[in-house]
Write a protein that holds these residues in place. Sequence first.
Motif, short mmCIF file in Angstrom:
data_model
loop_
_atom_site.label_atom_id
_atom_site.label_comp_id
_atom_site.label_asym_id
_atom_site.label_seq_id
_atom_site.Cartn_x
_atom_site.Cartn_y
_atom_site.Cartn_z
N UNK A 1 0.84 -1.19 0.00
CA UNK A 1 0.00 0.00 0.00
C UNK A 1 0.88 1.24 0.00
N UNK A 2 0.29 2.34 -0.41
CA UNK A 2 1.03 3.60 -0.52
C UNK A 2 1.40 4.20 0.83
N UNK A 3 0.56 3.94 1.86
CA UNK A 3 0.81 4.50 3.19
C UNK A 3 0.14 3.60 4.23
N UNK A 4 0.44 3.81 5.51
CA UNK A 4 -0.14 2.95 6.55
C UNK A 4 -1.67 2.96 6.58
N UNK A 5 -2.27 4.09 6.25
CA UNK A 5 -3.74 4.18 6.30
C UNK A 5 -4.38 3.36 5.19
N UNK A 6 -3.80 3.41 3.99
CA UNK A 6 -4.30 2.60 2.88
C UNK A 6 -4.12 1.12 3.19
N UNK A 7 -3.09 0.80 3.92
CA UNK A 7 -2.79 -0.58 4.27
C UNK A 7 -3.84 -1.19 5.20
N UNK A 8 -4.46 -0.39 6.06
CA UNK A 8 -5.41 -0.95 7.04
C UNK A 8 -6.87 -0.82 6.63
N UNK A 9 -7.14 -0.29 5.45
CA UNK A 9 -8.53 -0.15 5.00
C UNK A 9 -9.21 -1.51 4.98
N UNK B 1 -6.89 8.66 15.76
CA UNK B 1 -8.32 8.86 15.48
C UNK B 1 -8.64 8.37 14.07
N UNK B 2 -7.76 8.65 13.14
CA UNK B 2 -7.95 8.19 11.77
C UNK B 2 -7.86 6.67 11.69
N UNK B 3 -6.92 6.09 12.43
CA UNK B 3 -6.78 4.63 12.47
C UNK B 3 -8.08 4.00 12.95
N UNK B 4 -8.66 4.54 14.00
CA UNK B 4 -9.90 4.00 14.55
C UNK B 4 -11.03 4.07 13.52
N UNK B 5 -11.09 5.15 12.78
CA UNK B 5 -12.16 5.30 11.78
C UNK B 5 -12.00 4.30 10.62
N UNK B 6 -10.76 3.96 10.28
CA UNK B 6 -10.49 3.08 9.14
C UNK B 6 -10.66 1.61 9.50
N UNK B 7 -10.18 1.21 10.67
CA UNK B 7 -10.26 -0.20 11.07
C UNK B 7 -11.71 -0.65 11.27
N UNK B 8 -11.99 -1.89 10.92
CA UNK B 8 -13.33 -2.43 11.16
C UNK B 8 -13.56 -2.65 12.65
N UNK C 1 -9.46 -5.84 10.21
CA UNK C 1 -10.04 -6.02 11.53
C UNK C 1 -9.10 -5.54 12.64
N UNK C 2 -7.81 -5.55 12.36
CA UNK C 2 -6.81 -5.21 13.37
C UNK C 2 -5.56 -4.66 12.69
N UNK C 3 -4.86 -3.77 13.40
CA UNK C 3 -3.57 -3.26 12.94
C UNK C 3 -2.49 -3.95 13.76
N UNK C 4 -1.56 -4.62 13.09
CA UNK C 4 -0.43 -5.27 13.76
C UNK C 4 0.82 -4.50 13.37
N UNK C 5 1.52 -3.96 14.38
CA UNK C 5 2.74 -3.20 14.14
C UNK C 5 3.92 -4.13 14.37
N UNK C 6 4.69 -4.34 13.30
CA UNK C 6 5.84 -5.24 13.35
C UNK C 6 7.17 -4.51 13.15
N UNK C 7 7.13 -3.20 13.05
CA UNK C 7 8.32 -2.41 12.76
C UNK C 7 8.32 -1.14 13.60
N UNK D 1 9.49 1.69 12.27
CA UNK D 1 9.65 2.75 11.28
C UNK D 1 8.88 3.98 11.72
N UNK D 2 9.42 5.15 11.36
CA UNK D 2 8.80 6.42 11.74
C UNK D 2 7.36 6.55 11.26
N UNK D 3 7.04 5.96 10.10
CA UNK D 3 5.67 6.06 9.57
C UNK D 3 4.65 5.49 10.56
N UNK D 4 5.07 4.55 11.38
CA UNK D 4 4.15 3.92 12.33
C UNK D 4 4.23 4.53 13.72
N UNK D 5 5.23 5.35 13.96
CA UNK D 5 5.37 6.01 15.26
C UNK D 5 4.49 7.25 15.38
#
Length: 73
Positions: A14-22, A42-49, A25-31, A33-37
């Motif tokens: 995916x192009x970015x973390x938000x596109x990746x979680x569309x 609030x946006x994550x909560x809206x995107x996740x099922x 059901x859950x976001x799993x952080x395995x890195x 990287x600054x993109x995930x820090x």
Amino acid sequence: MAEAHELLPEVKTAADPYACIEGADVLVILTEWDQFRALDLDRVKMILRKPVVVDLRNVYRPDDMGGPRLHLC
């Protein structure tokens, strides 16, 4: 990501973390990287099922999740 896609064509990228979680059901952080820090939680909560984050790198503290906003595992 284009180079990774050539090496692992069966893995979806995916192009970015938000596109990746569309639609996820859950976001799993395995890195760490600054993109995930610096995610907009609030946006994550809206995107996740379901509002669940599994942080295997301890990037976030439970207090970062804002109580009932997101559930940190």
